[in-house]
Design an enzyme around this catalytic site. Structure first.
Site, PDB file in Angstrom:
ATOM      1  N   ASN A 137      10.311   5.769  44.052  1.00  0.00           N
ATOM      2  CA  ASN A 137      10.321   6.322  42.698  1.00  0.00           C
ATOM      3  C   ASN A 137      10.037   7.813  42.754  1.00  0.00           C
ATOM      4  O   ASN A 137       9.284   8.271  43.623  1.00  0.00           O
ATOM      5  CB  ASN A 137       9.243   5.621  41.864  1.00  0.00           C
ATOM      6  CG  ASN A 137       9.406   5.910  40.378  1.00  0.00           C
ATOM      7  OD1 ASN A 137      10.276   5.353  39.722  1.00  0.00           O
ATOM      8  ND2 ASN A 137       8.579   6.806  39.870  1.00  0.00           N
ATOM      9  N   GLU A 200      15.295   7.626  41.530  1.00  0.00           N
ATOM     10  CA  GLU A 200      15.785   8.784  40.767  1.00  0.00           C
ATOM     11  C   GLU A 200      16.495   9.796  41.682  1.00  0.00           C
ATOM     12  O   GLU A 200      17.382  10.529  41.236  1.00  0.00           O
ATOM     13  CB  GLU A 200      14.635   9.456  40.040  1.00  0.00           C
ATOM     14  CG  GLU A 200      14.099   8.684  38.840  1.00  0.00           C
ATOM     15  CD  GLU A 200      13.136   7.570  39.222  1.00  0.00           C
ATOM     16  OE1 GLU A 200      12.912   7.329  40.440  1.00  0.00           O
ATOM     17  OE2 GLU A 200      12.612   6.904  38.307  1.00  0.00           O
ATOM     18  N   ASP A 247      -0.014  20.650  26.338  1.00  0.00           N
ATOM     19  CA  ASP A 247       1.084  19.729  26.653  1.00  0.00           C
ATOM     20  C   ASP A 247       2.386  20.152  25.974  1.00  0.00           C
ATOM     21  O   ASP A 247       2.463  21.214  25.362  1.00  0.00           O
ATOM     22  CB  ASP A 247       0.687  18.299  26.246  1.00  0.00           C
ATOM     23  CG  ASP A 247       0.436  18.182  24.742  1.00  0.00           C
ATOM     24  OD1 ASP A 247      -0.344  17.318  24.328  1.00  0.00           O
ATOM     25  OD2 ASP A 247       1.004  18.987  23.985  1.00  0.00           O
TER      26      ASP A 247
HETATM   27  C1  LIG Z   1       1.459  14.139  30.161  1.00  0.00           C
HETATM   28  C2  LIG Z   1       2.817  14.199  29.591  1.00  0.00           C
HETATM   29  C3  LIG Z   1       3.413  15.314  29.102  1.00  0.00           C
HETATM   30  C4  LIG Z   1       2.807  16.667  29.007  1.00  0.00           C
HETATM   31  O1  LIG Z   1       1.761  16.932  29.660  1.00  0.00           O
HETATM   32  O2  LIG Z   1       3.368  17.488  28.269  1.00  0.00           O
HETATM   33  C5  LIG Z   1       3.578  12.898  29.508  1.00  0.00           C
HETATM   34  C6  LIG Z   1       3.118  12.112  28.290  1.00  0.00           C
HETATM   35  O3  LIG Z   1       3.817  10.903  28.279  1.00  0.00           O
HETATM   36  P1  LIG Z   1       3.699   9.945  26.993  1.00  0.00           P
HETATM   37  O4  LIG Z   1       4.583   8.771  27.297  1.00  0.00           O
HETATM   38  O5  LIG Z   1       4.172  10.724  25.794  1.00  0.00           O
HETATM   39  O6  LIG Z   1       2.261   9.552  26.856  1.00  0.00           O
HETATM   40 MN   LIG Z   2      11.234   5.489  37.894  1.00  0.00          MN
END
Ligand SMILES: C/C(=C\C(=O)O)CCOP(=O)(O)O
Ligand SMILES: [Mn+2]
Length: 426
Positions: A137, A200, A247
Site C-alpha cells: 500500500n 497504488e 490541515d
Molecule cells: C490528516 C488529513 C489531512 C490533513 O492533515 O489535511 C487526512 C484526514 O482524513 P479524514 O478522512 O478527513 O479524517
Molecule cells: Mn490503499
C-alpha cells in the site's frame, strides 16, 4: 524526482520558476507559496542544502488537464478510472543503481515549520509504503519531527492504519518505507484510496508515473525508482504527541497521540539534484493532491446508479475535501438522491453534497446557489444523515463521526423545464 524533472514539468505547464534560494525552515515557503499561485516555487532549507524543495506545481484544474492531456472532466475521470482498474505490473530494478545510503537519520531531512500554530516541524509530502501478506500500500501521511531517531505519524483509520494494526496484533512493529520526491502521477495515485490490495504504485504507473521499482535493502519494500529519498524504519507500538497542525481546511487539527516512527536508514537518489515536495497545508496544491483524486472515485460510484452524471467537484469552498457538487442529467425519478448517497460511500470523509442539473456550472458557486434558491424545497430536498463516519478534521464531528447533508437542488422530476430554466441574456 530531481530538479531537472521539476523544471521540465514547470515548462510543460507554462509556469515560471521562482527560486527563493536558501531559506529558514520557518514560514518563508508558506508565504511565498500563498503569494505566487501561478509560479513554481523552488528553495533550499538552511542546513539541508543537499536537497531542493518545490511547491505550487499543480495549483489549477487546467494544470491537471494539461498533465494528462485531456479536455474534459469526463475524459479525465475515464482515464483515472481506467488506471484504477488496470494497475500496471511493476518491473524490479537494482536498488544500488538508483540509491545510495547516507549517514544520519531524520536530522538530514528537510522538516519545515509551515504555520505559527503548528506544533512542530513537518514533512507533508511523505508517502508511506508498507506491505502485508500478498499486497502493498502507498499513502500520504504527515510526519512530525521529534529527534534524529524519532517522529510521529498522523495515521487516519484507512489502509496503512489497517496494515500497521495487523503487524502490531502479531506482536511486532510495522516495517515501512517513508518516501519523498515521488513524481506527480505517483503522488496522485497515493491519494486515490482504491480498494485495499490494489497497490497504488501500479495505479501511478498506469497514470504515466513509470513502472520501475526497487526493493529497499532491509525490508524489500517496492518503491518507485525515480523517488528522491527513502527512509526505512518501523511504525512502532509506541505513541507520542503529534500536532497540532494546520490541515487542508486551514484549521488547526488537534494534537493527538499518534504512532512513533523509528528510522533505521536513509537512502538518497544518485540523481544530481534530488527534490522534495513541500505541500503547504491548505494550499491549492494540497487540495488538488489530496481532494482531486477522490473526484473520479465519486464520479464512477455515482455513474453506476446514475448514468447521466456529468461532473463532480470537491469545491475550493469546501477546501477540496468536505463539500461536493455533482451535476446530473436526470432520466428517472429519485436519481438525485441516489447520486448523493453514492457520493457518501465513495468518499467517506465528505460532509455536504449538492446535487444539481446538468445546466448548472459546477465551477460557479453563484450558479450553484441560484439552483438551491430556485429548485430546492427544504422540507423534501434536504437529507440529513446523522452520526456517520466522516472526516476527523471536521470540528463539528467527534473523532470523525458527524452529520452529512445531501442538498437536492434539481428540477423536480416530472415538472416542466420552462418553470425552472434560467433565462438567457438576449
Ligand atoms: C490528516 C488529513 C489531512 C490533513 O492533515 O489535511 C487526512 C484526514 O482524513 P479524514 O478522512 O478527513 O479524517
Ligand atoms: Mn490503499
Amino acid at each position: 524526482m530531481d530538479l531537472k524533472a521539476v523544471e521540465k514539468l514547470a515548462g510543460f505547464l507554462n509556469k515560471e520558476i521562482l527560486d527563493l534560494g536558501t531559506v529558514d525552515p520557518e514560514y518563508t515557503v508558506t508565504r511565498a507559496t500563498w503569494r505566487n499561485r501561478d509560479k513554481v516555487i523552488v528553495f533550499r532549507v538552511k542546513g539541508r542544502e543537499w536537497v531542493t524543495g518545490y511547491s505550487n506545481l499543480v495549483t489549477r484544474r487546467h494544470d491537471i488537464y494539461r498533465l494528462f492531456n485531456v479536455r474534459s472532466d469526463e475524459e479525465l475521470y475515464r482515464l483515472m478510472e481506467k488506471a484504477l482498474n488496470n494497475p500496471i505490473h511493476l518491473e524490479k530494478d537494482d536498488f544500488e543503481k538508483y540509491f545510495k545510503r547516507v549517514d544520519g537519520l531524520l536530522d538530514v531531512l528537510p522538516f519545515i515549520k509551515y504555520y505559527r500554530e503548528d506544533g512542530g516541524y513537518y514533512l507533508t509530502s511523505s508517502v508511506f509504503i508498507a506491505c502485508y501478506e500478498t499486497y502493498c500500500n502507498s499513502s500520504f501521511h504527515r510526519v512530525m519531527y521529534h529527534s534524529n531517531e524519532k517522529a510521529t505519524v498522523r495515521i487516519v483509520p484507512r489502509h496503512l492504519h489497517y496494515i500497521v494494526g495487523r503487524r502490531h496484533e502479531e506482536g511486532g512493529d510495522a516495517p515501512v518505507a517513508l518516501v519523498l520526491g515521488l513524481n506527480p502521477f505517483q503522488e496522485l495515485a497515493a491519494a486515490m484510496n482504491p480498494p485495499l490490495g490494489v497497490f497504488e504504485v501500479g495505479v501511478g504507473a498506469a497514470l504515466g508515473g513509470g513502472s520501475k521499482v526497487v526493493e529497499t535493502p532491509l525490508f524489500k519494500i517496492p518503491v518507485p525508482a525515480d523517488s528522491s529519498i527513502i527512509v526505512e524504519g518501523f511504525i512502532t507500538r509506541d505513541r507520542d504527541r503529534e500536532g497540532p497542525f494546520t490541515d487542508i481546511l486551514m484549521l488547526v487539527d488537534q494534537e493527538r497521540w499518534e504512532p512513533v516512527f523509528k528510522p533505521l536508514a536513509v537512502y538518497v537518489s544518485r540523481e544530481e539534484s534530488p527534490v522534495f515536495h513541500a505541500i503547504v497545508p491548505g494550499s491549492w496544491e494540497h487540495q488538488f493532491l489530496m481532494g482531486f483524486p477522490r473526484e473520479p472515485i465519486i464520479y464512477s460510484a455515482v455513474k453506476r446508479s446514475v448514468p447521466g452524471v456529468k461532473s463532480v467537484r470537491l469545491t475550493e469552498g469546501g477546501s477540496g475535501w468536505l463539500n461536493a457538487v455533482i451535476s446530473i442529467k436526470q432520466s428517472s425519478p429519485g436519481e438525485a438522491k441516489l447520486a448523493g448517497l453514492a457520493a457518501v460511500s465513495a468518499h467517506p470523509s465528505i460532509k455536504h453534497i449538492f446535487v444539481v442539473d446538468e445546466d448548472i456550472d459546477v465551477d460557479d458557486p453563484l450558479m450553484i446557489e441560484w439552483a438551491m434558491a430556485t429548485r430546492m424545497k427544504g422540507s423534501s430536498d434536504i437529507i440529513v444523515l446523522r452520526d456517520v463516519k466522516g472526516s476527523t478534521l471536521d470540528p463539528r464531528s467527534s473523532e470523525g463521526v458527524g452529520d452529512k447533508v445531501i442538498f437536492i437542488a434539481v428540477k423536480p422530476w416530472g415538472e416542466p423545464w420552462d418553470k425552472y430554466r434560467r433565462v438567457g441574456v438576449p
